[in-house]
Design an enzyme around this catalytic site. Structure first.
Site, PDB file in Angstrom:
ATOM      1  N   VAL A 499     -18.217  27.969  11.205  1.00  0.00           N
ATOM      2  CA  VAL A 499     -17.053  28.718  11.693  1.00  0.00           C
ATOM      3  C   VAL A 499     -17.018  28.795  13.223  1.00  0.00           C
ATOM      4  O   VAL A 499     -18.008  28.533  13.894  1.00  0.00           O
ATOM      5  CB  VAL A 499     -17.038  30.152  11.095  1.00  0.00           C
ATOM      6  N   GLU A 500     -15.852  29.185  13.746  1.00  0.00           N
ATOM      7  CA  GLU A 500     -15.610  29.370  15.190  1.00  0.00           C
ATOM      8  C   GLU A 500     -16.012  28.158  16.017  1.00  0.00           C
ATOM      9  O   GLU A 500     -16.664  28.270  17.048  1.00  0.00           O
ATOM     10  CB  GLU A 500     -16.315  30.645  15.692  1.00  0.00           C
ATOM     11  N   GLY A 501     -15.615  26.990  15.546  1.00  0.00           N
ATOM     12  CA  GLY A 501     -15.970  25.742  16.216  1.00  0.00           C
ATOM     13  C   GLY A 501     -17.208  25.164  15.570  1.00  0.00           C
ATOM     14  O   GLY A 501     -18.321  25.602  15.857  1.00  0.00           O
TER      15      GLY A 501
END
Length: 821
Positions: A499-501
């Site tokens: 997640v988040e990149g």
């Protein structure tokens, strides 16, 4: 002979001037003197002419008009051809946040005083009381095993407790009813919740990270803030944010979801609004969210709100009951059961006032998101990683000490000691980088590049900690059950990786790709000037920037060479003498990194953008420097520097060695072999000098965590450690502490066995034999029997009746047809 002496003097003088970053005037004077000395002493006409020519060049280039005509304008033309222009999306991502310690590392001469003088992470009395009160109570309420394997949902009483006690409003200012906690406090709350699993942690963490709350605080209209922030703070609204879709994951800017500006009906009136069509997935908290933050591409084909037809990414808020929005179905993520699901909207009409920040913020959604991410990404995921590291270290160090094979604790076996020391060292790195980076946010920074470093490296280190913990626990960890404190973490860690990149994207494209432009002292300014015209003011500004850049590169070259052969002992202000060589190592490697980055951009220019493997290794160099700096600051602030030194030394030795590995791999794959050869000789003129942590050191680290001391308590602190039925990690640690209290008694019994006074046996039989032999008292026998019962409890694994494991039967028509054919 005299000519060689003059040349040697010249090298020393010029390298010294470059090392110190001396002025152009000092260089010209030095070259003039060298030409004079050469003519008087050596009698070598060629040498004298070389120095004279260099003096003439330095003199000419010190005249701005001549320098701009001969060098600056041609350089400007060439660089415009080879440097790719920045897209608006790239510029917004690069402009997010600010430059902090990453800028010092790019300078090649980091100002350690700036880092060390920064404030020390801490909690206010109010924040600590919240952790001791509501947070601990939430931990007592939560049964991770039942959430993950029985209910597969978070019970309503837990959700209601979280909402009622303000957990969702930690970032919201007090004037709106929020808690207004510092980023350090937010992290410590999530750390304390680590034992509750991802379900509860994400329920608390996500609303306080990238989402409606933070977007409203920074960009919302006053009307939006006054209405929504109090409702978010008191739990009336549960938020989620919908960004990712089926065709737009890591490349979030390519989202196909649209909002078309048009006329429609809202609340019985005709208004100008947006007709939204979107398909989102992987949205955490979507199944229970009452307020959806939505990212989409806003278009105004009829010019109803302005002259722009395609505004770009825009963010809006949609209440759950909005007509046309489908929400409530769930995904089934790997590992811990947390609330995550899709959101779909078909012809959803909403007024323009739903745009976060109003119409004025139309098309500015990507900038809003990356600015928020530069802070939020430094808090939530590194805290998840440190919770994993601390839990793995606490449980594994206790279990390895308690578990015996062949009559000795398994932490005495070298095969166990290496991974156990690695868990401890990596956990120190994760914790130091988390705390110190978050504290920089408290001090007013928005560390975008460090947040990318932390996102990748802390989660990868946490994954390694779990691999090692799993190996050491062996069968204890592979059998699921309420007493297993490793398996759910082991299964869940890919979520943090993704997640988040996604980590692959973060390492290959973001850390160096963003850092080389954002954190470099000159590149961003040069790229901005390249996109301007050819006016005299542009040329003059570019001339000054380029001249400073050239001087910066020359200085880092000289510093790398001089420090590489050990001719510099730069003083660093520290009272911890064992840190002095590490300050020097990081100073040298900072200069080497800055030089290598410049050479890479000059030699590979635009091609570097697409050479992801090389970019990743350049990012690794920056990352090792950054993480090592955070370890140093953490150790400088420690009240226990001597005792914790083995694990700190392990961390620093590990990071220096990883820098060397990344540097070697970078040069081994550098396209231009001549450039690679020169850089290798500059960086490590006599070969690699750093080695991985030595066996002797790793034994010291293991011994350190085989006892109850300040270092172990500090590095495993912050977790909820009350011994309750739903906290097996606390239980194994409690039995470990019990064993330490009984260590003198156990040693007395072991000595009797070795001397032949007591027959070798185990458990109750051994206790009875020792009691009969008057080796121990009745009270001591009771203590040993109780400990043995506790020991057997924590070494045991769970088993189940078959009926407890079967969730559904296969007696329905479809299943019977499948299995019977």
């Amino acid at each position: 002979m005299m000519t060689l002496i003059v040349i040697a003097i010249a090298i020393v003088v010029l390298m010294t001037l470059a090392y110190r970053g001396s002025s152009a005037a000092a260089l010209s004077i030095s070259l003039a003197l060298l030409a004079l000395v050469s003519s008087l002493l050596s009698g070598n006409t060629l040498t004298t002419w070389v120095f004279t020519a260099l003096f003439a060049i330095s003199l000419l280039t010190s005249i701005p008009s001549i320098r701009r005509s001969l060098f600056t304008k041609p350089a400007l033309t060439v660089m415009r051809k080879v440097m790719p222009p920045l897209s608006d999306t790239e510029r917004e991502a690069i402009d997010a946040g600010n430059v902090w310690w990453d800028g010092e590392l790019f300078s090649g001469k980091p100002n350690w005083q700036r880092l060390i003088s920064g404030s020390k992470p801490g909690l206010s009395d109010e924040e600590q009381a919240f952790i001791d009160g509501p947070v601990s109570e939430l931990c007592r309420m939560t049964d991770k095993w039942k959430i993950n394997h029985h209910w597969n949902k978070i019970p309503d009483p837990i959700i209601n407790f979280v909402c009622r006690n303000g957990f969702l409003g930690m970032i919201i200012p007090k004037k709106y009813g929020g808690l207004a906690f510092s980023p350090v406090a937010q992290s410590e709350v999530l750390l304390h919740l680590g034992n509750t699993g991802g379900g509860v942690s994400y329920l608390v963490g996500v609303p306080n990270s990238l989402g409606p709350g933070e977007l409203l605080i920074k960009y919302g209209t006053e009307e939006q803030k006054n209405y929504y922030l109090p409702r978010l703070a008191n739990g009336q609204e549960i938020p989620c944010f919908a960004l990712t879709g089926p065709t737009a994951g890591s490349d979030a800017t390519s989202i196909p979801d649209t909002g078309i500006v048009c006329e429609g009906e809202w609340a019985g009136e005709k208004v100008i609004g947006m007709r939204l069509n979107f398909s989102k997935r992987y949205i955490t908290l979507a199944p229970i969210a009452t307020l959806v933050g939505l990212a989409f591409r806003l278009k105004d084909p009829d010019g109803l709100i302005g002259d722009i037809q395609d505004y770009g990414i825009t963010c809006a808020l949609l209440p759950r009951e909005t007509k046309g929005m489908q929400i409530g179905r769930r995904h089934l993520p790997i590992g811990d059961s947390f609330l995550n699901g899709p959101i779909v909207g078909v012809d959803v009409f909403v007024p323009l006032s739903f745009i976060i920040g109003g119409v004025e913020m139309a098309g500015k959604g990507w900038r809003m998101l990356v600015n928020c991410l530069s802070v939020g990404r430094a808090v939530t995921l590194p805290t998840t990683a440190v919770a994993v590291g601390k839990r793995a270290l606490l449980g594994t160090s206790a279990y390895a000490n308690l578990r015996k094979q062949f009559g000795v604790s398994i932490d005495q076996f070298e095969g166990i000691q290496k991974p156990l020391a690695r868990i401890a060292g990596l956990t120190y790195i994760i914790n130091a980088s988390r705390l110190q980076t978050i504290q920089s946010i408290v001090d007013g920074n928005k560390p975008s590049v460090p947040s990318a470093i932390l996102k990748y490296h802390t989660t990868e280190m946490a994954r390694q900690c779990l691999l090692d913990a799993m190996d050491i626990h062996a069968g204890k960890a592979v059998i699921k059950g309420p007493n297993n404190y490793i398996a759910d973490m082991y299964e869940s860690i890919p979520v943090a990786i993704t997640v988040e990149g996604a980590n692959i994207l973060t390492r290959n494209l973001m850390i160096f790709g963003q850092g080389a432009i954002r954190s470099h002292p000159y590149v961003l300014q040069e790229m901005a000037l390249l996109q301007k015209g050819d006016g005299d003011d542009v040329v003059a500004e570019f001339d000054q920037t380029l001249a400073a850049h050239v001087g910066y590169t020359i200085t880092n070259f000289a510093r790398s060479v001089i420090m590489g052969v050990g001719l510099s002992r730069e003083a660093t202000v520290t009272d911890i003498t064992h840190l002095l060589p590490y300050y020097r190592h990081f100073n040298r490697l900072s200069s080497l990194f800055a030089l290598t980055a410049d050479v890479a951009m000059l030699n590979l220019n635009a091609k570097l953008k697409f050479m992801e493997m090389l970019s990743a290794r350049l990012g690794d160099l920056l990352s090792m420097l950054y993480l090592g700096s955070m370890v140093i600051k953490q150790h400088e602030e420690s009240d226990n520097t001597d005792e914790e030194w083995p694990v700190v030394k392990w961390a620093l030795d590990y990071l220096l060695y990883q820098y060397q590995v990344a540097f070697d791999e970078l040069l081994a794959n550098w396209p231009n072999r001549w450039v690679a050869a020169v850089l290798k000789r500059i960086g490590f003129p006599i070969g690699g000098r750093f080695v991985a942590p030595k066996d002797k050191l790793e034994k010291e680290v293991v011994r350190l965590f085989a006892d109850d001391n300040d270092t172990r308590r500090a590095l495993t602190g912050g977790l909820f450690m009350e011994v309750t039925a739903n906290n097996p990690l606390a239980e194994v640690n409690q039995v470990f502490l019990e064993s330490l209290a009984l260590r003198p008694l156990m040693k007395r019994v072991a000595t009797a066995i070795r001397s032949g006074k007591l027959a070798k046996s185990q458990g109750a039989a051994l206790v009875d034999s020792a009691l009969d032999s008057n080796l121990i008292t009745a009270q001591e026998a009771d203590q040993l029997r109780q400990f043995d019962r506790h020991l057997m409890t924590i070494t045991a694994v769970d088993d189940f009746d078959e009926s407890e494991l079967i969730r559904t039967t296969y007696d329905n028509k479809d299943d019977l047809q499948l299995i019977t054919g």
